[in-house]
Write a protein that holds these residues in place. Structure first.
Motif, short mmCIF file in Angstrom:
data_model
loop_
_atom_site.label_atom_id
_atom_site.label_comp_id
_atom_site.label_asym_id
_atom_site.label_seq_id
_atom_site.Cartn_x
_atom_site.Cartn_y
_atom_site.Cartn_z
N GLU A 241 -24.86 -48.30 105.99
CA GLU A 241 -25.11 -47.04 105.29
C GLU A 241 -23.82 -46.49 104.69
O GLU A 241 -23.82 -45.39 104.14
CB GLU A 241 -25.72 -46.02 106.25
CG GLU A 241 -27.11 -46.42 106.75
CD GLU A 241 -27.73 -45.38 107.66
OE1 GLU A 241 -27.10 -44.31 107.83
OE2 GLU A 241 -28.83 -45.61 108.18
N ARG A 396 -23.19 -44.56 95.38
CA ARG A 396 -24.38 -43.74 95.59
C ARG A 396 -25.38 -44.48 96.48
O ARG A 396 -26.51 -44.75 96.08
CB ARG A 396 -25.01 -43.38 94.23
CG ARG A 396 -24.20 -42.40 93.42
CD ARG A 396 -24.15 -41.04 94.11
NE ARG A 396 -23.38 -40.07 93.34
CZ ARG A 396 -22.11 -39.80 93.55
NH1 ARG A 396 -21.45 -40.45 94.50
NH2 ARG A 396 -21.48 -38.89 92.84
N TYR A 398 -27.63 -44.61 99.99
CA TYR A 398 -28.24 -43.77 101.03
C TYR A 398 -29.25 -44.60 101.80
O TYR A 398 -30.17 -45.16 101.21
CB TYR A 398 -28.92 -42.55 100.42
CG TYR A 398 -29.63 -41.69 101.46
CD1 TYR A 398 -28.89 -40.91 102.34
CD2 TYR A 398 -31.02 -41.69 101.55
CE1 TYR A 398 -29.53 -40.14 103.29
CE2 TYR A 398 -31.67 -40.92 102.50
CZ TYR A 398 -30.91 -40.14 103.38
OH TYR A 398 -31.54 -39.38 104.33
N LYS A 399 -29.01 -44.71 103.10
CA LYS A 399 -29.89 -45.49 103.97
C LYS A 399 -30.07 -46.92 103.45
O LYS A 399 -31.16 -47.49 103.50
CB LYS A 399 -31.26 -44.81 104.10
CG LYS A 399 -31.23 -43.45 104.75
CD LYS A 399 -30.78 -43.52 106.20
CE LYS A 399 -30.81 -42.15 106.86
NZ LYS A 399 -30.35 -42.20 108.27
#
Length: 805
Positions: A241, A396, A398-399
Motif C-alpha cells: 500500500e 496515487r 490506495y489499497k
C-alpha cells in the motif's frame, strides 16, 4: 489491479540457509509468484487485468482506443448500415499527456552528493571550526596584520562569513569536498553512459498515463553498472500500500526472450529441456500470454519471469578463545551450536537481509536460475539491509489500486468521442435551404411578348436578380392564391442541434481540464483577452501544482537511481574490469579528482536532487532582486550571484543576508559620512577659529607692526623733526647770527652812514658855509646847491651807445 485480500502461497522464510539456497525452494517461490499473478480465476488473472488496463490507458493516451463501444452505442441491434461516419477517435487526451510530460521533462536538476561518513563529517566539522575561529579572531587578526603584516587566519578574509546565519548559508552554497565533487561526476558519467535522459522521458510518460514508473539498476563484470527502463505492464510485485514500494519482498518482470537468447543466458539447458519448452509453449501461451494482437506473437520466443526475492540469511561465527587469551572468529553455517561443556567456544550470530535472483519459464516447473545475488546494494549506514534492484513509484496508490491522470479522464474522452460522432450524424442529415415553385401561379402570368412564364425562366430570374413576377388576380378576375409563385424554404432545424452538441463537447473538454488541473493558461489554447498577464501566470502556476505529484514521483525515481549508482560505484572500483576506463572517464571532466576517486568506495554519501526553479519561481526571485536593486539594497554583483543559485529558498536567504549587509554597510558609510561631516565641520570650525585667530593674530601683528612702524615713523619723524629742528635751529641760529651780524652790520653801517652823512652834511654845510662865506665875501650871485652830477652816474658812463643810429 491489486487484490484487497492476499492469500500467501510462499514457502516459509524461517528455514535454514541451505534450504533457501536449494532450487526446490526457488521453485516454490517462483510458483507462488505465478499463482498470485498468473493463476486464472474466472477467465482472468491479476497480471492479465493489469496488462489490459495499462494497454487501454496507453491507447487512450495515443488516441487509438477501441471504437467498438462507440459503435455499440450508436447501432440499433448491431446494425450500422445507415451510418456513414468517421469512427477514428479524437486524440484529445494526447494533448494533455504531451503538455504534462514535455513540461516536466524540460525541468532540469542537479544531483548533489553529501559525504556523511565519519571522515567526511570530521572534515566538514574541522572546516566549520576553522571558520568560526577566524570569525572570533577577526579584530585580533586585523590588528596583527596591520602591525606585523602577518595573516593568522586560515581562510580568505574577503569571503569569511560574519554571522552564524551567513556561515550556514556558506556551507550549503560554497563548501564542497573534493570527494563529493568526484562522486557527483561519477554518477553523472554513469547516467550519461546509460542514456538516462531517454529513460527518464519514458518513465515520466508512464507516470502520467499509467500512474506508475519503474527503473532497474544492476551490475555485472562485463558492462559495469547498467540502468534499464522497466515497462510497468511487465511488472509483478508483492502486495503493498506504499506508493514507493519500500515494503515489498519480491519483484520481477516478464520478458519475451528468443530461444537463442535463452540459450545464451542459460547455457546449462539441455536439448531435451529446450524441446520440451518449445513443445509446451503454445499451451503456456494460452494461459499466460496476454498480447492483444496475434500478429505480435512469435513462436521463437518464450515468456520468462525474472524476479528478486528478499529474505534473510544467518551469519554465524564461532568465537574461539586461544591459549594466549585472544579471540578468534571462525565462520560457520546457521546450524552450528557450540558444545555446552566447552567454555572456550562461543557462538555469535546475526540476521542479514539478502536478495535471491531467480528466473522461470511461465507455465512450467523449470527453474532457470536461483542463486544468491552476487552484487547486492547495501546502505553503508546499515549493512544488514539490502535494496531491491528495481525502483518503483506510484504516487496515487490506495489499497494497492493505482490511479493515473489518464485514468481519470477516459470517461470524458468517451463522451467527447460520442459527441463528435453525433455531430457527424447531424451534419450528414442537414440539407440546404430549398425553393417552393407554384406551377399554377406561373400559368396565370403573361409576359406580354406572346410567351408564358415557365418555371425555368422564373428560377433563372429569381437566382440572378432575386425578382419574382406574380398576379394578384386570375384571368377570370378572381383573387389569385398563387400570386407569389416562388418562395424560399428555410431548413434551420439542424443549427440548434449543432450548437447544443458543440456546447456538450466544450463541457466535457472543460471537465477534463477541471479533473486534471490543466487549464487554458497551461497550454495557451484559449487565453482570455481580458485577463491580465499576472492572472494567467497564476493560473499556469496552479496548473503546475495540480501535476506536481508526477514531477515529485519522477524525481524520487531519479534520487533512488542515483543512490543505487552511488553504492554500486564501489563495485566498479573494487571488482569491475572497466575500473580504469571508468576512472579515466571521470578524470576527463576533472583531472584533480583522480586521486580522490581511487578511494571513493571508502566513503558514504547522501544523495539528493536540487531542482531548478520553474518560470514562476524565477519570476518571483527576479522580482525580489529588481526591488532590492531599485532600492539600492544590493549591488549588481550580488544580483549576478543570486541568479546563479538554482535553489530559490537559498537564493532568497542569500538575498536577505546581502540586503542586511548592504544596509549595514550603507549605515556604516552614512555614519562614517556623518562622522566625516562632523569632523569636517569641526575641522572647518577649528580652521575658521584658527583662521579667525590667525586673522586676529595677523591683525594684531599688523597693528603691532603698524604701531611699531608708527612708532618708528614717529621716532623717525621726531628724529627728523629734531634734525629739522636742529637744522632750523641751526639755520635760525645762523640766520639770527647773520641777522644779528647783519643787524649789527646794518646798525654799524647805519651809524657809519649816519656818521658819514653827518660828516658829509657837515662837509656840505661846511662847503656851503664856505661858499656862502665866499659868496658873501665875493658878492657872488646866488648859487644852486643842487649837484648837477648827482643824477649822472660817474665813471664816464653814459647811454650814448644806445642812441638810434
Amino acid at each position: 489491479m491489486a487484490e484487497s485480500v492476499i492469500k500467501s502461497y510462499f514457502p516459509s522464510q524461517v528455514v535454514s540457509d541451505a534450504e533457501k539456497n536449494s532450487n526446490e525452494y526457488g521453485l516454490k517461490v517462483a510458483k507462488a509468484i505465478q499463482h498470485e499473478w498468473f493463476h486464472v480465476d474466472r477467465g482472468s488473472n491479476k497480471y492479465r487485468a493489469n496488462h489490459n488496463n495499462f494497454h487501454n490507458l496507453r491507447l487512450y493516451a495515443r488516441g487509438e482506443q477501441s471504437i467498438q463501444k462507440y459503435k455499440d452505442e450508436l447501432s440499433i441491434n448491431g446494425d450500422l448500415s445507415y451510418l456513414n461516419l468517421d469512427w477514428k477517435p479524437v486524440p484529445i487526451i494526447s494533448k494533455f499527456v504531451d503538455i504534462v510530460v514535455n513540461g516536466i521533462s524540460e525541468r532540469t536538476y542537479d544531483i548533489k552528493a553529501y559525504s556523511q561518513d565519519p571522515y567526511g563529517v570530521a572534515e566538514r566539522t574541522k572546516y566549520m571550526k576553522d571558520i568560526m575561529d577566524d570569525m572570533k579572531l577577526k579584530s585580533l587578526a586585523e590588528k596583527t596584520l596591520s602591525t606585523t603584516g602577518f595573516e593568522i587566519r586560515k581562510n580568505n578574509p574577503e569571503t569569511l562569513p560574519e554571522t552564524m546565519e551567513e556561515l550556514q548559508l556558506h556551507m550549503q552554497l560554497t563548501y564542497k569536498q573534493s570527494i563529493e565533487l568526484a562522486e557527483e561526476q561519477a554518477i553523472n558519467v554513469l547516467m550519461e553512459g546509460n542514456r538516462y535522459e531517454l529513460i527518464k522521458k519514458r518513465f515520466f510518460y508512464d507516470l502520467t498515463v499509467l500512474g506508475i514508473g519503474a527503473v532497474k539498476t544492476s551490475f555485472n563484470t562485463h558492462e559495469g553498472v547498467t540502468i534499464k527502463y522497466v515497462d510497468p505492464v511487465d511488472l509483478v510485485y508483492s502486495y503493498t500500500e506504499s506508493p514507493y514500494f519500500d515494503d515489498i519482498y519480491y519483484v520481477g518482470e516478464v520478458k519475451n526472450i528468443p530461444i537463442n537468447e535463452l540459450i545464451k543466458q542459460f547455457p546449462n539447458l539441455t536439448t531435451s529441456e529446450l524441446e520440451d519448452i518449445v513443445k509446451n509453449k503454445s499451451h503456456n501461451k494460452n494461459n499466460y500470454n496476454t498480447n492483444h494482437s496475434s500478429s505480435t506473437n512469435d513462436n521463437n520466443k518464450v515468456q520468462v519471469l525474472y524476479f528478486n526475492y528478499k529474505t534473510y540469511n544467518n551469519e554465524v561465527y564461532k568465537i574461539k578463545t586461544t591459549g594466549s587469551g585472544a579471540s578468534k572468529a571462525i565462520e560457520k553455517n546457521d546450524n552450528f551450536n557450540p558444545p555446552k561443556d566447552i567454555d572456550s567456544f562461543e557462538k555469535l550470530a546475526r540476521r542479514v537481509e539478502v536478495l535471491y535472483e531467480g528466473a522461470i519459464i511461465l507455465g512450467t516447473d523449470k527453474i532457470l536460475k536461483w542463486e544468491l545475488a552476487k552484487n547486492m546494494v547495501r546502505p553503508k549506514s546499515d549493512f544488514t539491509k539490502v535494496k531491491m534492484n528495481y525502483n518503483i513509484v506510484a504516487p496515487r496508490m490506495y489499497k494497492g489500486r493505482i490511479e493515473s491522470l489518464v485514468g481519470r479522464i477516459t470517461g470524458f474522452a468517451d463522451m467527447i468521442q460520442l459527441t463528435h460522432l453525433k455531430l457527424q450524424q447531424v451534419l450528414s442529415r442537414m440539407v440546404p435551404d430549398g425553393i417552393y415553385l407554384d406551377a399554377d401561379g406561373l400559368a396565370e402570368i403573361d409576359l406580354g411578348n406572346g410567351t408564358n412564364y415557365n418555371p425555368q425562366e422564373a428560377l433563372n430570374m429569381f437566382f440572378q436578380t432575386g425578382s419574382v413576377i406574380g398576379r394578384s388576380f386570375t384571368s377570370e378576375g378572381d383573387m389569385n392564391p398563387g400570386k407569389v409563385p416562388i418562395q424560399e424554404i428555410q431548413s434551420s432545424n439542424g443549427g440548434a442541434k449543432m450548437q447544443s452538441l458543440i456546447g456538450t463537447y466544450n463541457y466535457y473538454l472543460q471537465m477534463i481540464r477541471d479533473t486534471t488541473g490543466l487549464n487554458e493558461a497551461r497550454d495557451g489554447s484559449m487565453p482570455d483577452k481580458n485577463a491580465l498577464v499576472g492572472v494567467q501566470k497564476l493560473a499556469a502556476a496552479n496548473s503546475n501544482t495540480a501535476t506536481r505529484h508526477v514531477l515529485q514521483a519522477g524525481l524520487f525515481l531519479t534520487s533512488e537511481v542515483a543512490g543505487c549508482l552511488s553504492l554500486r560505484i564501489s563495485d566498479i572500483i573494487e571488482y569491475s574490469p572497466t575500473k580504469n576506463a571508468f576512472i579515466q572517464a571521470i578524470g576527463a571532466h576533472n583531472v584533480a579528482t583522480l586521486e580522490e576517486i581511487k578511494e571513493l568506495h571508502l566513503y558514504d554519501f547522501g544523495i539528493f536532487i536540487e531542482l531548478t526553479p520553474d518560470e514562476e519561481e524565477k519570476a518571483m526571485l527576479e522580482n525580489n532582486i529588481q526591488v532590492a536593486l531599485s532600492k539600492e539594497n544590493i549591488e549588481l554583483e550580488d544580483a549576478i550571484d543570486l541568479r546563479e543559485i538554482k535553489n530559490v529558498k537559498l537564493a532568497n536567504q542569500l538575498l536577505k543576508i546581502r540586503r542586511k549587509k548592504k544596509l549595514a554597510k550603507d549605515q556604516q558609510v552614512q555614519q562614517q559620512n556623518i562622522q566625516a561631516q562632523s569632523q569636517a565641520n569641526i575641522q572647518a570650525q577649528q580652521a575658521s577659529a584658527q583662521m579667525e585667530l590667525q586673522k586676529e593674530q595677523a591683525k594684531a601683528q599688523t597693528q603691532t607692526q603698524l604701531e611699531q612702524m608708527k612708532a618708528r615713523l614717529e621716532a623717525q619723524k621726531m628724529q627728523q623733526e629734531v634734525a629739522h629742528k636742529k637744522e632750523l635751529m641751526q639755520l635760525e641760529f645762523d640766520m639770527n647770527m647773520r641777522l644779528e651780524q647783519m643787524k649789527s652790520q646794518t646798525v654799524g653801517q647805519k651809524e657809519k652812514e649816519k656818521e658819514d652823512r653827518k660828516d658829509q652834511r657837515t662837509k656840505i654845510q661846511a662847503t656851503q658855509q664856505s661858499e656862502m662865506i665866499d659868496q658873501r665875501n665875493n658878492q657872488k650871485p646866488p648859487k644852486n646847491f643842487e649837484s648837477a652830477s648827482n643824477d649822472i652816474m660817474g665813471g664816464g658812463f653814459d647811454l650814448g651807445a644806445f642812441d638810434p643810429r
